[in-house]
Each structure stands twice: as C-alpha cells, then as structure tokens.
Design a protein around this motif. Structure first.
Motif, PDB file in Angstrom:
ATOM      1  N   ILE A 176       0.842  -1.197   0.000  1.00 43.81           N
ATOM      2  CA  ILE A 176       0.000   0.000   0.000  1.00 43.81           C
ATOM      3  C   ILE A 176       0.879   1.249   0.000  1.00 43.81           C
ATOM      4  N   ASP A 177       1.925   1.240   0.811  1.00 44.81           N
ATOM      5  CA  ASP A 177       2.828   2.392   0.870  1.00 44.81           C
ATOM      6  C   ASP A 177       3.452   2.661  -0.492  1.00 44.81           C
ATOM      7  N   THR A 178       3.892   1.612  -1.141  1.00 45.14           N
ATOM      8  CA  THR A 178       4.524   1.759  -2.454  1.00 45.14           C
ATOM      9  C   THR A 178       3.529   2.282  -3.476  1.00 45.14           C
ATOM     10  N   ALA A 179       2.317   1.760  -3.456  1.00 44.26           N
ATOM     11  CA  ALA A 179       1.288   2.202  -4.399  1.00 44.26           C
ATOM     12  C   ALA A 179       0.957   3.682  -4.195  1.00 44.26           C
ATOM     13  N   VAL A 180       0.882   4.109  -2.947  1.00 41.79           N
ATOM     14  CA  VAL A 180       0.576   5.514  -2.663  1.00 41.79           C
ATOM     15  C   VAL A 180       1.715   6.404  -3.152  1.00 41.79           C
ATOM     16  N   LYS A 181       2.956   5.989  -2.945  1.00 41.00           N
ATOM     17  CA  LYS A 181       4.095   6.782  -3.409  1.00 41.00           C
ATOM     18  C   LYS A 181       4.093   6.909  -4.928  1.00 41.00           C
ATOM     19  N   ILE A 182       3.779   5.828  -5.621  1.00 47.71           N
ATOM     20  CA  ILE A 182       3.732   5.862  -7.085  1.00 47.71           C
ATOM     21  C   ILE A 182       2.619   6.790  -7.557  1.00 47.71           C
ATOM     22  N   LEU A 183       1.448   6.694  -6.946  1.00 49.17           N
ATOM     23  CA  LEU A 183       0.335   7.567  -7.329  1.00 49.17           C
ATOM     24  C   LEU A 183       0.668   9.033  -7.085  1.00 49.17           C
ATOM     25  N   ILE A 184       1.296   9.327  -5.967  1.00 47.71           N
ATOM     26  CA  ILE A 184       1.665  10.713  -5.668  1.00 47.71           C
ATOM     27  C   ILE A 184       2.652  11.228  -6.699  1.00 47.71           C
ATOM     28  N   SER A 185       3.637  10.411  -7.059  1.00 52.06           N
ATOM     29  CA  SER A 185       4.635  10.863  -8.034  1.00 52.06           C
ATOM     30  C   SER A 185       4.009  11.073  -9.414  1.00 52.06           C
ATOM     31  N   VAL A 186       3.056  10.234  -9.798  1.00 52.16           N
ATOM     32  CA  VAL A 186       2.381  10.406 -11.086  1.00 52.16           C
ATOM     33  C   VAL A 186       1.561  11.692 -11.094  1.00 52.16           C
ATOM     34  N   VAL A 187       0.860  11.955 -10.010  1.00 52.11           N
ATOM     35  CA  VAL A 187       0.035  13.165  -9.927  1.00 52.11           C
ATOM     36  C   VAL A 187       0.917  14.412  -9.953  1.00 52.11           C
ATOM     37  N   ILE A 188       2.017  14.396  -9.211  1.00 51.15           N
ATOM     38  CA  ILE A 188       2.923  15.553  -9.206  1.00 51.15           C
ATOM     39  C   ILE A 188       3.533  15.749 -10.584  1.00 51.15           C
TER      40      ILE A 188
END
Length: 69
Positions: free
Chosen positions: A27-39
């Motif tokens: 979950i942590d990894t998925a959230v980090k990936i989503l945040i980086s894509v959005v940024i």
C-alpha cells in the motif's frame, strides 16, 4: 532433542517475520507511485500553461522541423 530445538527456532523466526512491522508494504509503495504520477502530471500541465506550446509530442503525427528544434 536437536530436531525439536531446530523446529522451535524455525517457528520463532517465522513468528517474528509475520509479526514484524518492519519494511515497506504494498500500500505504501502504491501511494508513493500515485503521488509521483500526480505531481508529474501537474508539473507537465504547468509547463504547458507557462509556455503555451508543445512540450511533448507524439511520433504518430507528422511534425514540421520546428518541433525538433
């Protein structure tokens, strides 16, 4: 007796591995990936707004030489 000690040792290591909160979860990894894509998308949108020109282009379409300069 040795076999029983070895079994307890393996069981203890397995229990510690299961109960451990150490490490990074999926979950942590998925959230980090989503945040980086959005940024990244926000930065790209900002570049388009700032320059009002083609920043990235697709090679599917014909482009004139001005795009490559």
């Amino acid at each position: 007796m040795k076999a029983q000690l070895k079994t307890w040792e393996i069981a203890g290591r397995a229990k510690n591995a299961i109960e451990s909160n150490k490490g990074e979860g999926f979950i942590d990894t998925a959230v980090k990936i989503l945040i980086s894509v959005v940024i990244g998308a926000l930065l790209l949108a900002g570049l388009y707004m700032l320059f009002q020109d083609t920043i990235l282009f697709s090679s599917r379409y014909k482009h004139d030489r001005k795009c490559y300069a």
